[in-house]
Design an enzyme around this catalytic site. Sequence first.
Site, PDB file in Angstrom:
ATOM      1  N   ASP A 256       0.858  -1.169   0.000  1.00  0.00           N
ATOM      2  CA  ASP A 256       0.000   0.000   0.000  1.00  0.00           C
ATOM      3  C   ASP A 256       0.906   1.235   0.000  1.00  0.00           C
ATOM      4  OD1 ASP A 256      -3.238   0.535   1.543  1.00  0.00           O
ATOM      5  OD2 ASP A 256      -2.105   1.747   0.113  1.00  0.00           O
TER       6      ASP A 256
HETATM    7  C1  GLC Z   1      -4.246   4.290  -0.209  1.00  0.00           C
HETATM    8  C2  GLC Z   1      -5.185   3.168   0.150  1.00  0.00           C
HETATM    9  C3  GLC Z   1      -5.332   2.121  -0.912  1.00  0.00           C
HETATM   10  C4  GLC Z   1      -5.215   2.767  -2.268  1.00  0.00           C
HETATM   11  C5  GLC Z   1      -3.786   3.256  -2.390  1.00  0.00           C
HETATM   12  C6  GLC Z   1      -3.535   3.923  -3.737  1.00  0.00           C
HETATM   13  O1  GLC Z   1      -3.451   4.605   0.887  1.00  0.00           O
HETATM   14  O2  GLC Z   1      -4.937   2.507   1.378  1.00  0.00           O
HETATM   15  O3  GLC Z   1      -6.598   1.482  -0.730  1.00  0.00           O
HETATM   16  O4  GLC Z   1      -5.523   1.844  -3.291  1.00  0.00           O
HETATM   17  O5  GLC Z   1      -3.433   4.148  -1.352  1.00  0.00           O
HETATM   18  O6  GLC Z   1      -4.318   5.063  -3.858  1.00  0.00           O
END
Ligand code: GLC
Length: 735
Positions: A256
Amino acid sequence: MTEQKLRELLEDMSLEEKVNQLVQLPGTYYKTEASVTGSMGRREFTEKQISQAGSTLGIWGAETICRIQESYMEKQPHHIPLLFMLDVIHGLRTVFPIPLAQGASFHPELARDFAFAAAKESVASGVHVTFAPMTDLVRDPRWGRVMESTGEDSFLNSQMAEAMVRGFRGKMASCIKHFAGYGAAEGGREYNSAELSRHTLREYYLPSYEAGITAGCDMVMASFNTIDGIPSTGNKWLLRHVLREEMGFEGVLISDWGAVGEMISHGYCEDKKEAAFRAIDAGVDIDMCTDVYANYLPELMKEGKVKEKLVDEAVLRVLHLKNKLGLFENPYGEADEAREREVVLCKEHRKLARDKAAETFVLLKNEGGKEAPLFPLDFEKSIAFIGPYVDSSDLHSRWAVAGDGKDAVSVRQAAEEMLSGEDITFCRGCPAMGENEILFGSAGDEKTRKCIDKETSEMLSEAVKGAQSADTVVLFLGEHRLQSGEAASRGFIELPKRQMELFRKVCEVSRHVAVVLFNGRPLDLREIEENARAILEVWLPGTEGGYAIVDVLTGKKEPSGRLPMSFPYCGGQIPVYYNQCATGRPKQGREDKDFYRSRYLDIPNEPLYAFGYGLGYTSFQLSEACLSRDCLLKGEDGLQAWADVANTGSRPGTETVQLYIRDKFAGVVRPVRELKGFQRVSLKPGETKRVIFEIKEEMLRFHQPDGSYVSEPGIFELWIGSSSETDNQVEFRLL
Ligand code: GLC
């Protein structure tokens, strides 16, 4: 490109080029507007790393993506195309109801169709991969991301995950997230640790991820939280053993946002070099938005601490994904400006969004008695539409990164268009938020301040006057969309104070008050429940929400959603979910006066509204549950359970008939009941249909202490009903 060619390509890549394929940068590094969904922090990237990063996120738009891809390919030493990823969570420009609302439909095909439409708009806009579906099981409405989940039940979540992946498949790559157990963040506090036993993790949290993987998702995203005290991003047991070996996932595993570097903040890694080692060793292929892989993997490889083979495996998975999307043959995918203009916000998608939204709306209350229920509205009477959501067209969540309120109409615009001849007055009554309410984002910035309406003194008096002179008042109230979503945990799960003040003032002058609720999470609705005669939950209904709500208020459509998540009696009751275990001293029903029970002194055990609950515009009668036999033999055909459902009202309607089963005695305590099936049944007035469920031995299996997944012979209770509170029960034995 053939497998052989891919491997030759890999062979030909320098060590640095390989590592750069595992780096994902925010779209802002490519000189363009991009959705930023994490803190940017300080990162150092060389020009070469930027020009060779394997993927980027947060960009959409055919022209922009083609322009970036063209210049990127020129610089990329082997002309390996850049992968464009985006959070297409519930639609791209045509924004559909939030996933929690889609869960409320108990209609997987609806979720599949929404995903397919979103995929068509996305690929025409140049996007290759979506970071969806999010399949985290949720039990704590304080957590802002419950809006992105399909609820508290792993069976329902599994059905929805599979449907959404199928909707995306064939058009764009999908990504199951957040692996694993992110929804169990302690206290509902964002990014908090998840304290789960491996039994609980396997029994309740893992099934929906596995369903998405089985359905063919292309990517999995590791979660921010820890499991067993180890951040998922560096958790080798979770990622290599459970995900790769047990679930057989062979696709790309992405971290993430910033999570690789955040293992330092977790106190799990001392520095970025150790974080790079832990993540690649655990099996994370792509490092989202940190410079850890870019700046430390080459060093670790040169020192022999990371075998090139490990990096090769990760790079090959990324190349396989690009190859599967056909990007080596056509780096622009389906990006096409003409097609984009044709498909984005097209009539077909708008119609889908409008027609299906009613299946996600949950009618929580619609009191009749001596007078007719308030919904659907009786236009013979004078009606007042009051509240900050009357003329708001911001009916989507923060996760609708490409959504725009200007593409939508407000309830007022829809009503004025559809009900021009009716006697309806409209007024805001109060600002959406009080000055002291905290929204996501810095409370002072201009964009946030725009959410705080300019308050005028006559707003409230005008609303009270309007309520006083109307026969029926419909209040349109709700959380602001910046009060749910990522990084939007709330300690008090109530409507904004100014809106509750408006509600009280209106209830002082009218007995016929209905409330339409816009929110991204279950709320504490006790006061609304006590004083309103009707309550319609519409969640955050998206681009066509205004029309869909008027369709339902006029009776053109029936709200047929059922709750995918319990609404707690109050915040102090959290976590409350239907499939809890009995405990050694279970409270025997609401009236049990014995204090030596698992109970509270001051509140009930039961939620205000239960999982699976919802009303419609007609009434249904369910016959007693029946079984084809009272025993089930392992290894033999299953038995059948059925009930007849009749429409005993005067309007056509759709009932969601639910099947629950309980294993009464087992080697691990089992929930008091678990959803094992559901069927939506549409009936004309007076019509009856038999709803049959096949009961198979595999439905009775659970994770045993020795790690096996088997059923145990014994007595089972079975219910067929219209919510998780049904008492329509029979028993059978597994032999
Ligand atoms: C965010 C979220 C995730 C998302 C990613 C990219 O922090 O936790 O769900 O897909 O970043 O935007």
